[in-house]
Design an enzyme around this catalytic site. Structure first.
Site, PDB file in Angstrom:
ATOM      1  CG  MET A  29      -1.896  -1.198   1.169  1.00  0.00           C
ATOM      2  SD  MET A  29      -3.406  -0.932   2.095  1.00  0.00           S
ATOM      3  CE  MET A  29      -2.761  -0.705   3.730  1.00  0.00           C
ATOM      4  CG  HIS A  66       7.022  -2.251   2.030  1.00  0.00           C
ATOM      5  ND1 HIS A  66       6.901  -1.130   2.815  1.00  0.00           N
ATOM      6  CD2 HIS A  66       5.811  -2.852   2.055  1.00  0.00           C
ATOM      7  CE1 HIS A  66       5.683  -1.041   3.282  1.00  0.00           C
ATOM      8  NE2 HIS A  66       4.988  -2.073   2.843  1.00  0.00           N
ATOM      9  CG  ASP A  88       0.654  -7.310   8.031  1.00  0.00           C
ATOM     10  OD1 ASP A  88      -0.086  -6.646   8.763  1.00  0.00           O
ATOM     11  OD2 ASP A  88       1.579  -6.801   7.362  1.00  0.00           O
ATOM     12  CD  GLN A 123      -1.989  -8.798   4.650  1.00  0.00           C
ATOM     13  OE1 GLN A 123      -2.799  -7.891   4.721  1.00  0.00           O
ATOM     14  NE2 GLN A 123      -0.743  -8.588   4.255  1.00  0.00           N
TER      15      GLN A 123
HETATM   16  O1  PAF Z   1      -0.091  -5.862   3.797  1.00  0.00           O
HETATM   17  C1  PAF Z   1      -0.477  -4.910   3.075  1.00  0.00           C
HETATM   18  O2  PAF Z   1       0.212  -3.922   2.862  1.00  0.00           O
HETATM   19  C2  PAF Z   1      -1.866  -4.963   2.446  1.00  0.00           C
HETATM   20  O3  PAF Z   1      -2.763  -5.585   3.292  1.00  0.00           O
HETATM   21  C3  PAF Z   1      -1.866  -5.626   1.066  1.00  0.00           C
HETATM   22  C4  PAF Z   1      -1.468  -7.080   1.135  1.00  0.00           C
HETATM   23  C5  PAF Z   1      -0.929  -4.876   0.131  1.00  0.00           C
HETATM   24  C6  PAF Z   1      -3.271  -5.566   0.465  1.00  0.00           C
HETATM   25  O4  PAF Z   1      -3.713  -4.250   0.313  1.00  0.00           O
END
Ligand code: PAF
Length: 284
Positions: free
Chosen positions: A30, A37, A150, A153
């Site tokens: 995002m 990242h 996450d 997630q």
């Molecule tokens: O982890 C994130 O930054 C977001 O949840 C993702 C996987 C890019 C989805 O918008």
């Protein structure tokens, strides 16, 4: 490094890459990129021929409109950070491009998304699944890279991949931390100086709790972590749960599972931070 803003332009590039047999590694983000990242992009570079990074602040995964509004956005800064990395293609679409029609799909993840983040942020994981599946359909990656910060997630994405039968390898990547232990997050830049100073107590307490857990019960460890963090200025635990790393359901004792993880969400003022620690992972 090429930057594409429309799904039509992306589709053309992906078709070419697929035709030449390239292995596509994908890092969805995002934006508001940081070293965490970049480590995903580096890993993707080692495991694939072409790395695609998406930058898209997905509105459907924000259950709090203020959180969406204040989410940091700076595309140029993100592109500058990506330039020296193995990223070859950046996909930075508009909301209309990702959602030409409202996405009304409802995913059923059983109990996995009913707890922790799923409980405190209702609808969040449905939004994550919507956007990630849409991005998977557009980017058509062979592998996709997600950070273990996450933790829940990742479990949801793995289940989505299974349900939708994507032929995509999901690669979990280690949490990247600041030198003081704070897990890297785009939200860290929203912390005040005082909050930033106290925020590393979250990770430090989780690390300390690994020792504490050796001679204490699950309940005792939950109490230790919660009280230690709550006694720091400006920090307030929203939840701390010790769960089975596969099912994400709470465990009652250390013998109940071979894979046990502590997951936490903490408010530093208005800013919500998450982190986790693995207590036990025995490969069977
Ligand atoms: O982890 C994130 O930054 C977001 O949840 C993702 C996987 C890019 C989805 O918008």
């Amino acid at each position: 490094m090429e930057v594409l803003e429309s799904s039509a332009a992306l589709a053309d590039r992906i078709r070419e890459l697929k035709a030449s047999g390239k292995i596509i590694g994908f890092v969805p983000t995002m934006g508001a990129l940081h070293e965490g990242h970049i480590s995903l992009v580096e890993e993707a570079g080692m495991q694939s021929d072409v790395v695609v990074v998406s930058i898209f602040v997905n509105p459907t995964q924000f259950n709090n409109p203020d959180d969406l509004k204040r989410y940091p956005r700076d595309l140029q800064k993100d592109l500058d950070l990506l330039k020296p990395t193995p990223c070859e293609l950046v996909f930075a679409p508009t909301v209309k491009d990702i959602y030409p029609e409202p996405d009304n799909r409802f995913f059923d993840f059983g109990l996995i998304d009913k707890v922790m983040e799923g409980f405190y942020r209702p609808g969040h994981f449905n939004g994550v699944a919507q956007v990630v599946s849409r991005l998977f359909d557009l980017v058509k990656p062979d592998k996709a890279f997600f950070g273990l910060k996450d933790f829940q997630q990742l479990a949801v994405i793995n289940d989505m991949v299974r349900q939708l039968k994507y032929d995509i390898e999901i690669v979990p990547c280690a949490i990247i931390r600041e030198p003081d232990g704070l897990a890297m997050s785009s939200r860290n830049q929203l912390l005040t100086a005082a909050q930033r100073k106290n925020a590393p107590i979250i990770a430090q307490t989780l690390f300390d709790s690994c020792n504490f857990a050796k001679s204490n019960s699950i309940n005792g460890t939950v109490e230790f972590v919660t009280q230690s963090i709550n006694s720091a200025p400006e920090l307030e635990v929203e939840y701390f749960e010790i769960v089975d790393g596969d099912t994400l359901q709470s465990v009652q004792n250390w013998e109940e599972s071979d894979y046990i993880v502590g997951c936490i969400a903490v408010f530093a003022g208005e800013i919500r931070l998450i982190d986790n620690v693995i207590y036990k992972k025995n490969m069977s």
